[in-house]
Every structure is written in C-alpha cells, then in structure tokens.
Design an enzyme around this catalytic site. Structure first.
Site, PDB file in Angstrom:
ATOM      1  CB  SER A 155      -1.019  -0.010   1.352  1.00  0.00           C
ATOM      2  OG  SER A 155      -0.296   0.037   2.314  1.00  0.00           O
ATOM      3  CG  HIS A 205      -0.800  -5.715   4.085  1.00  0.00           C
ATOM      4  ND1 HIS A 205      -0.573  -4.816   5.075  1.00  0.00           N
ATOM      5  CD2 HIS A 205      -0.437  -5.180   2.961  1.00  0.00           C
ATOM      6  CE1 HIS A 205       0.321  -3.970   4.555  1.00  0.00           C
ATOM      7  NE2 HIS A 205       0.264  -3.878   3.596  1.00  0.00           N
ATOM      8  CG  ASP A 226      -1.723   2.033   8.607  1.00  0.00           C
ATOM      9  OD1 ASP A 226      -2.776   2.889   7.868  1.00  0.00           O
ATOM     10  OD2 ASP A 226      -0.891   1.478   8.105  1.00  0.00           O
ATOM     11  CB  SER A 237       6.858   1.451   9.560  1.00  0.00           C
ATOM     12  OG  SER A 237       5.976   0.747   8.836  1.00  0.00           O
ATOM     13  CG  HIS A 238       7.019  -3.942   9.261  1.00  0.00           C
ATOM     14  ND1 HIS A 238       6.536  -5.024   9.101  1.00  0.00           N
ATOM     15  CD2 HIS A 238       6.067  -2.862   9.295  1.00  0.00           C
ATOM     16  CE1 HIS A 238       5.300  -5.151   9.381  1.00  0.00           C
ATOM     17  NE2 HIS A 238       4.818  -3.815   9.586  1.00  0.00           N
ATOM     18  NE  ARG A 239       6.451   0.085   2.894  1.00  0.00           N
ATOM     19  CZ  ARG A 239       6.350   1.096   2.061  1.00  0.00           C
ATOM     20  NH1 ARG A 239       7.473   1.782   1.819  1.00  0.00           N
ATOM     21  NH2 ARG A 239       5.356   1.141   1.401  1.00  0.00           N
ATOM     22  CB  SER A 240       3.131  -5.182   3.488  1.00  0.00           C
ATOM     23  OG  SER A 240       3.421  -4.807   2.486  1.00  0.00           O
ATOM     24  CD  GLU A 296      -0.320  -1.735   8.952  1.00  0.00           C
ATOM     25  OE1 GLU A 296      -0.073  -1.531  10.151  1.00  0.00           O
ATOM     26  OE2 GLU A 296       0.213  -1.680   7.912  1.00  0.00           O
ATOM     27  CE  LYS A 334       3.093   0.636  10.244  1.00  0.00           C
ATOM     28  NZ  LYS A 334       1.833   0.707   9.808  1.00  0.00           N
ATOM     29  CD  GLU A 340       0.660   3.800   9.696  1.00  0.00           C
ATOM     30  OE1 GLU A 340       1.205   3.343  10.828  1.00  0.00           O
ATOM     31  OE2 GLU A 340       1.114   3.545   8.704  1.00  0.00           O
ATOM     32  CD  GLU A 385       2.328  -5.292   7.577  1.00  0.00           C
ATOM     33  OE1 GLU A 385       1.912  -4.807   9.019  1.00  0.00           O
ATOM     34  OE2 GLU A 385       2.948  -4.556   6.914  1.00  0.00           O
ATOM     35  CE  LYS A 401       5.297   1.823   5.830  1.00  0.00           C
ATOM     36  NZ  LYS A 401       3.977   2.155   4.804  1.00  0.00           N
ATOM     37  CG  ASP A 427       2.499   4.811   5.843  1.00  0.00           C
ATOM     38  OD1 ASP A 427       3.342   5.172   5.054  1.00  0.00           O
ATOM     39  OD2 ASP A 427       2.031   3.843   5.746  1.00  0.00           O
TER      40      ASP A 427
END
Ligand code: PGA
Ligand code: ZN
Length: 436
Positions: free
Chosen positions: A39, A159, A246, A369-372, A168, A393, A292, A211, A342, A317
């Site tokens: 996303s 996701h 989110d 943040s990580h990514r998916s 999320e 996260k 978010e 995730e 990110k 984001d």
C-alpha cells in the site's frame, strides 16, 4: 575504505524479488536487503522494477542490481569515503549519482541497500553497535529508550484476502516494564487471539496475512477491535495493552469518498465526514492510542479537521512518505502530529534521519515501520533505538521476517542491561520518548 560493493536479486517475504547488497571493507563484508511495500504512497521514492514479463511477472530487480554493480559500487569505491565518518557524504553522493527527485534513475531499492550496508560497515569500523552509530548520526541524546512494539495481529486491506477494509489492527503493550516483557505479552495475546478466532470461525480462519496477523472473515473495524478486547482479556492484560489502527485509507479513496466495501465488490461508500464520525466512535469505544493514515494522501482537509484537538497520536504514512518536503507541508497545514518512518520511502539513511529530526523539531513523534514485503534484515530495530522513537511496528509476533526485528530488539535490550548502560522502556510515554 570500501573495497567492493556487490548486489544480487533475492526474494522478499511475499516471494517477490528484492535487492541484496554486500559491501566489503578490510573489516569484512556487510550485508543489507531492502523491503518493499504494497500500500505504497504515491510520492514514495521509486522502487525500480524490470518490467520484463518473461521473469518474475515483470517484478525482477536486475536493473537495480546492475545499477549497484556498475554505477554506485565503482563510484563509492573511487570516492575514498570512510564508512565510519562519512555516512552523510556517502548518502549525498548516492543522491547525486541518481540525480532525480525521487530516485527513479538508479532506483531507491538500489540506493537504500547501499546506504544501509554503509551504515552497518560504519558501525563495525567505529567498534560500536549499529544503534549507537545511528544515534550519533542523528544527534539523539542518551539514555537509550526501548520502543513499544505495535503488533499488527489482524491483517486486512491489501495485505490479506478477507473483506476487512482497514489494513492493520494493532496491540501495543504500553503497560510492560521492558521490551522483552512487551514481546511476551504480545505473543500471549496473539496465541489467545488464535483460539478465539478458531472457536468463532473454525480452524480455516486462523490463516495469516502478509504481516503475520490473522485474517478472519470479518469486515467491520469494531469486529476486529472486539476480537482484540477478548484476546487481551483472556491473556490477563486488560488495561496494560492499548490498540492502534492503520486503515491505509488511500487504498479505498474513490472520487472524494471512501469505499469500505472495496474488497467486497459491494460498495460501502462513506463521505470524509462519515468516516471521521466512525473514527470518533471507535476512539470512544476502545482504548485506541494511535491512528495512522485515516484519510487519503490527497485529502488534506480531512486530516487537518481530524487533527484539531485529536486526543491520540495521528500518524502520517502515505501522507508524508518520510520526506522533509511533505513533513513541512503537513506541519504548515496542521495535518497530523506524528511521522511514520519507512527507510525505503526516501531511499537513504541520512534523509530518513533528517525527516525524523524535522518531525521532532515540530514536537511530533516518530514511529518506525517495516514494510509489508520484508526480509530478515533487522536494520530498523537499531534505528528505533538509535533515534529514540519510542515505538515501532514490525507486524505480528509471527513469521521470521517480522520477529527478526523483535528478536534483535530483545538482544539490544539484553546487551544494554548487560553493559550497565541506562535503558528505559518507553511504555505509555512512547510519544515523547525522544525527550526522555
Ligand atoms: P506497506 O504497508 O508496507 O504495504 O505500505 C505498511 C503500512 O501501510 O503502514
Ligand atoms: Zn501505513
């Protein structure tokens, strides 16, 4: 001095190709692997994909790999920059070599892989851990603050395959006394949640999304939050664990409105005002501490209205894409009070730090943040500690690429405690951790 830089095409957690970089100095070889979002924000730095349908459906990254091998690597070796002192200069060179506004020429995936590997090498050459190297780069104060992990235990949006529009639904163990205890609490709730889902929807509903969170056959946000209330209560943590959402709403923004039925093929169109009312009622009914991307990246007015007197952390984001230009714009428009960080949205470590420091200068918080689409690279764990962001996260406490970050953070906490270094768990102070 950098001796050589090599890149290779490897796979991410969704089975898509991504860029791996190996940077060699006289101290050894330092590796990084870059993540990839689903996303994604429209203004993110460009992830270069080959577009050649004969391989990986066009998703190959061989061009980005060649750009590291043929352009970036030779230029950095020639530059003579020192990894321990020259991260800023290295990242500036990477930007200059690309020459575009959004890293479209060489690819943010090629550039970021090198920038991360340089930071790892820089830490090794300085004989310090990566989190300390990043702290020095950012100018952050001590003591170190361990972040609150926000576990995305229910996956929706793009996701997962269920009909849940919101991407999320997270749990945040703010009442833990340490990061390690927060992980235990998150894991225990996750296992209880699995039981609740199996009981309610049957064993086939316990499958997971990108995730690592569950993706049961629900569609409404209150259904997701009710499941969390139940699981937290069964685990015995009511009051100690807060929630976050989110919606990633840019994904279902259509002609000025929001279609919460976008995965159902049955439209459920809400105006920005109706969606705002929905958020307000969720904030009243559940212990939510963070929201978010409640509105789309182009729907600035709704952001500004919601931000006025907003009782919770409001994180941008897609709106900010870890870019000082949009952070500045959002500050002027009073659109949010927190920046998601990110690293691949901007493409170099120095620019990511610059964006975080700009957010801090506005008295905002920063949420790593990580990514998916992830890998087992755990760089962002050190980043969250180094920059004292107070929260991060990295998905559910499940799946190797998600737990790699949580495991690294438990290592960091143990290491800091072992050395007698003062270390604080951010807990309920996660929004102001940078000022601890
Ligand atoms: P993405 O999702 O990595 O697919 O963009 C994460 C998020 O929206 O926060
Ligand atoms: Zn998001």
């Amino acid at each position: 001095m950098i001796r050589s830089i090599h890149a290779a095409q490897r796979l991410d957690s969704r089975g898509n190709p991504t860029v791996q970089v190996d940077l060699t100095t006289n101290r050894g070889t330092f590796r990084s692997i870059v993540p990839s979002g689903a996303s994604t924000g429209a203004n993110e730095a460009i992830e270069l994909r080959d577009g050649d349908n004969s391989a990986y459906g066009g998703h190959g990254v061989q061009k980005a790999v060649s750009n590291v091998e043929l352009v970036i690597g030779p230029a950095l070796v020639k530059s003579g920059f020192n990894v321990d002192t020259d991260q800023g200069k290295i990242d500036h060179l990477l930007k200059t070599l690309d020459g575009t506004k959004n890293k479209a020429k060489l690819g943010a995936n090629a550039i970021l892989g090198v920038s991360m590997a340089c930071a790892r090498a820089g830490a090794a050459h300085s004989d310090i851990p990566l989190y300390e190297f990043l702290r020095r780069e950012s100018g952050a104060q001590k003591p170190f603050v361990m972040p609150v992990p926000f576990f995305n235990v229910l996956n929706g949006g793009v996701h997962s395959g269920n009909k849940m529009a919101f991407q999320e639904t997270m749990i945040a163990p703010v009442g833990a006394s340490s990061f390690t205890e927060a992980v235990q609490m998150g894991s225990e709730v996750y296992q209880q949640l699995k039981k609740v889902i199996v009981e309610k929807f049957g064993p086939s509903a316990a499958g997971i999304g990108d995730e690592g969170g569950f993706a049961p056959p629900i569609s409404q946000p209150h259904e997701a939050l009710d499941l969390l209330v139940q699981a937290v209560s069964l685990a015995g943590y009511t009051g100690k664990i807060k929630f976050a959402i989110d919606p990633a709403s840019s994904e279902f923004f259509r002609d000025g409105n929001y279609d919460l039925g976008f995965k159902d093929k049955k439209p459920n169109v809400q105006s920005p005002n109706q969606l705002t009312d929905l958020y307000r009622s969720l904030l009243q009914d559940y212990p939510i501490v963070l929201v978010e991307d409640p509105f789309a990246e182009t729907d600035w007015d709704s952001w500004t209205k919601f931000n006025e007197g907003c009782p919770v952390e409001l994180v941008g984001d897609d709106l900010l894409v870890t870019n000082t230009r949009y952070v500045q714009e959002a500050y002027e428009k009073k659109a949010c009070n927190s920046m998601l960080l990110k690293i691949n949205q901007i493409g170099t470590i120095s620019e990511a730090i610059e964006a975080a420091n700009l957010a801090y200068s506005f008295d905002w918080s920063v949420f790593v943040s990580h990514r998916s689409g992830e890998t087992t690279d755990d760089f962002i764990a050190d980043l969250a500690v180094g920059l004292r962001t107070g929260h991060l996260k990295s998905g559910a406490p499940c799946r190797g690429e998600r737990v790699a970050k949580y495991n690294r953070l438990m290592d960091i906490e143990a290491e800091l405690l072992g050395t007698g270094e003062k270390v604080i768990y951010a807990g309920s102070q996660f929004r102001v951790a940078s000022k601890c």
